[in-house]
Scaffold this motif. Structure first.
Motif, PDB file in Angstrom:
ATOM      1  N   ARG A  44       0.834  -1.210   0.000  1.00  0.00           N
ATOM      2  CA  ARG A  44       0.000   0.000   0.000  1.00  0.00           C
ATOM      3  C   ARG A  44       0.862   1.251   0.000  1.00  0.00           C
ATOM      4  N   LEU A  48       0.563   4.196  -2.619  1.00  0.00           N
ATOM      5  CA  LEU A  48       0.270   5.571  -2.212  1.00  0.00           C
ATOM      6  C   LEU A  48       1.335   6.543  -2.710  1.00  0.00           C
ATOM      7  N   ASP A  61       2.311  12.227   5.232  1.00  0.00           N
ATOM      8  CA  ASP A  61       1.318  12.041   4.165  1.00  0.00           C
ATOM      9  C   ASP A  61       0.749  10.629   4.160  1.00  0.00           C
ATOM     10  N   LEU A  62       1.465   9.689   4.772  1.00  0.00           N
ATOM     11  CA  LEU A  62       1.131   8.274   4.629  1.00  0.00           C
ATOM     12  C   LEU A  62       0.483   7.641   5.852  1.00  0.00           C
ATOM     13  N   PRO A  65      -3.738   7.598   5.617  1.00  0.00           N
ATOM     14  CA  PRO A  65      -4.314   6.639   4.656  1.00  0.00           C
ATOM     15  C   PRO A  65      -4.092   5.179   5.058  1.00  0.00           C
TER      16      PRO A  65
END
Length: 123
Positions: A44, A48, A61-62, A65
């Protein structure tokens, strides 16, 4: 084919699908890179990062999610970076990660069997 990662995890130049036996050391290196890929969170992360507008992302940023903590995301990013699948660029206090396209392509090439020539049957 060039190396796919660090000296510790560089993938072999010979595919296990070429019909020739792969050397033990080459098999161990390839297994290390594949092991880095064999985790749903890491797959993932690659997805992403690849789909990010700039083709790069920071840990911040990760985390949302993925629904994982910052230390866990950082751990997974480190493993992918050590395997040679990601590049890390430090900018101030932030580190940005991006895919190494050549490394991904090399893995795909290693796992794609050579094309067999089409043979026409003469009747």
């Amino acid at each position: 084919m060039g190396a796919v990662g660090t000296a510790r995890t560089a993938a072999p130049a010979i595919s296990p699908l070429t019909g020739e036996p792969i050397k033990r050391a080459d098999a161990e290196r390839l297994a290390g890179v594949l092991k880095a890929l064999a985790d749903p969170a890491r797959l993932r992360l690659l997805s992403l990062i690849q789909s990010a507008p700039e083709g790069e992302a920071s840990v911040s940023d990760l985390t949302a999610p993925l629904g994982l903590s910052q230390p866990t995301v950082s751990h997974h990013l480190r493993i992918l970076t050590e395997a040679g699948l990601l590049e890390r660029d430090k900018r101030g206090v932030w580190a940005y990660y991006r895919i190494v396209p050549a490394a991904i392509a090399a893995i795909a090439d290693l796992l794609t069997p050579p094309r067999k020539r089409a043979t026409k049957k003469v009747r």
